[in-house]
Design a protein around this motif. Structure first.
Motif, PDB file in Angstrom:
ATOM      1  N   ASP A  86       0.865  -1.185   0.000  1.00  0.00           N
ATOM      2  CA  ASP A  86       0.000   0.000   0.000  1.00  0.00           C
ATOM      3  C   ASP A  86       0.900   1.232   0.000  1.00  0.00           C
ATOM      4  OD1 ASP A  86      -1.690   2.130   0.497  1.00  0.00           O
ATOM      5  OD2 ASP A  86      -2.839   1.087   2.031  1.00  0.00           O
ATOM      6  N   GLY A  87       0.991   1.881  -1.139  1.00  0.00           N
ATOM      7  CA  GLY A  87       1.864   3.042  -1.276  1.00  0.00           C
ATOM      8  C   GLY A  87       1.450   4.233  -0.432  1.00  0.00           C
ATOM      9  N   THR A  88       0.179   4.297  -0.043  1.00  0.00           N
ATOM     10  CA  THR A  88      -0.288   5.427   0.763  1.00  0.00           C
ATOM     11  C   THR A  88       0.153   5.320   2.215  1.00  0.00           C
ATOM     12  OG1 THR A  88      -2.418   4.374   1.215  1.00  0.00           O
ATOM     13  CG2 THR A  88      -2.286   5.811  -0.714  1.00  0.00           C
ATOM     14  N   THR A  89       0.302   4.086   2.705  1.00  0.00           N
ATOM     15  CA  THR A  89       0.699   3.891   4.106  1.00  0.00           C
ATOM     16  C   THR A  89       2.094   3.295   4.239  1.00  0.00           C
ATOM     17  OG1 THR A  89      -0.228   1.660   4.233  1.00  0.00           O
ATOM     18  CG2 THR A  89      -1.698   3.512   4.788  1.00  0.00           C
ATOM     19  N   GLY A  90       2.627   2.772   3.137  1.00  0.00           N
ATOM     20  CA  GLY A  90       3.927   2.108   3.189  1.00  0.00           C
ATOM     21  C   GLY A  90       3.843   0.717   3.781  1.00  0.00           C
ATOM     22  N   ASP A  91       2.622   0.201   3.924  1.00  0.00           N
ATOM     23  CA  ASP A  91       2.400  -1.106   4.524  1.00  0.00           C
ATOM     24  C   ASP A  91       2.518  -2.202   3.471  1.00  0.00           C
ATOM     25  OD1 ASP A  91       1.706  -2.889   6.576  1.00  0.00           O
ATOM     26  OD2 ASP A  91      -0.418  -2.811   6.037  1.00  0.00           O
ATOM     27  N   ASN A  92       3.140  -3.295   3.826  1.00  0.00           N
ATOM     28  CA  ASN A  92       3.258  -4.471   2.964  1.00  0.00           C
ATOM     29  C   ASN A  92       2.709  -5.637   3.754  1.00  0.00           C
ATOM     30  OD1 ASN A  92       3.907  -6.181   0.864  1.00  0.00           O
ATOM     31  ND2 ASN A  92       6.031  -6.405   1.498  1.00  0.00           N
ATOM     32  N   SER A  93       1.433  -5.975   3.500  1.00  0.00           N
ATOM     33  CA  SER A  93       0.805  -7.008   4.312  1.00  0.00           C
ATOM     34  C   SER A  93       0.100  -8.044   3.453  1.00  0.00           C
ATOM     35  CB  SER A  93      -0.180  -6.379   5.306  1.00  0.00           C
ATOM     36  OG  SER A  93      -1.124  -5.608   4.610  1.00  0.00           O
ATOM     37  N   VAL A  94      -0.246  -9.163   4.093  1.00  0.00           N
ATOM     38  CA  VAL A  94      -0.906 -10.270   3.414  1.00  0.00           C
ATOM     39  C   VAL A  94      -2.260  -9.805   2.871  1.00  0.00           C
ATOM     40  CG1 VAL A  94      -1.942 -12.555   3.746  1.00  0.00           C
ATOM     41  CG2 VAL A  94       0.255 -12.009   4.811  1.00  0.00           C
ATOM     42  N   LEU A  95      -2.522 -10.153   1.618  1.00  0.00           N
ATOM     43  CA  LEU A  95      -3.805  -9.831   1.003  1.00  0.00           C
ATOM     44  C   LEU A  95      -4.877 -10.696   1.645  1.00  0.00           C
ATOM     45  CD1 LEU A  95      -5.650  -8.568  -1.156  1.00  0.00           C
ATOM     46  CD2 LEU A  95      -4.983 -10.438  -2.663  1.00  0.00           C
ATOM     47  N   THR A  96      -5.840 -10.051   2.276  1.00  0.00           N
ATOM     48  CA  THR A  96      -6.994 -10.735   2.854  1.00  0.00           C
ATOM     49  C   THR A  96      -8.249 -10.130   2.236  1.00  0.00           C
ATOM     50  OG1 THR A  96      -5.829 -11.072   4.935  1.00  0.00           O
ATOM     51  CG2 THR A  96      -8.214 -11.303   4.978  1.00  0.00           C
ATOM     52  N   VAL A  97      -9.093 -10.989   1.684  1.00  0.00           N
ATOM     53  CA  VAL A  97     -10.345 -10.541   1.083  1.00  0.00           C
ATOM     54  C   VAL A  97     -11.467 -10.967   2.010  1.00  0.00           C
ATOM     55  CG1 VAL A  97     -11.865 -10.685  -0.920  1.00  0.00           C
ATOM     56  CG2 VAL A  97      -9.392 -10.783  -1.235  1.00  0.00           C
TER      57      VAL A  97
END
Length: 141
Positions: A86-97
């Motif tokens: 997520d470029g807006t938060t800098g977060d790199n997390s597991v994709l959960t739908v």
């Protein structure tokens, strides 16, 4: 003279459960799937090694369904949970739908280079009525 070949890329979405067909679901969940993929043959092949995964999820149950996307690469011989940056938060997390009860949901995730995909269902109560159907498609836009 070189003949141009596209390498199997397609703009149309290809159903990975039935390439060339339509309406075939990849998964139907009535409970959580505790198992994680471990074999190179688990899940579904990324037809033509496309770049995008389309998840069409129809939840007819009375509970919210939550899913994790796994991808497989033969260069490593292992499965890994798909992470999204997520470029807006800098977060790199597991994709959960997450799909609420009685809702149909479409999600698109980049899976460039992945050879196989697997969907794992979480937090699906054993006493839930109905089911959740997951259709998987791939393409390169």
């Amino acid at each position: 003279m070189q003949n141009y070949q596209s390498g199997g890329r397609t703009r149309n979405i290809v159903n990975v459960a039935n390439p060339g067909g339509a309406g075939t679901s990849a998964y139907v969940f009535t409970t959580s799937s505790a198992s994680e993929p471990t074999q190179a043959t688990d899940g579904y092949a990324n037809y033509g090694i496309q770049e995008n995964l389309h998840l069409m999820i129809k939840n007819t149950s009375n509970t919210t369904s939550k899913f994790t996307v796994w991808t497989y690469h033969s260069f490593s011989g292992i499965w890994g949970k798909l992470n999204i940056y997520d470029g807006t938060t800098g977060d790199n997390s597991v994709l959960t739908v997450q799909v609420a009860a009685g809702v149909s949901h479409h999600a698109i995730a980049q899976i460039a280079g992945a050879e196989r995909v697997f969907i794992q269902c979480h937090n699906y109560p054993a006493l839930a009525s109905g089911n959740t159907t997951v259709y998987l498609g791939v393409n390169t836009i």
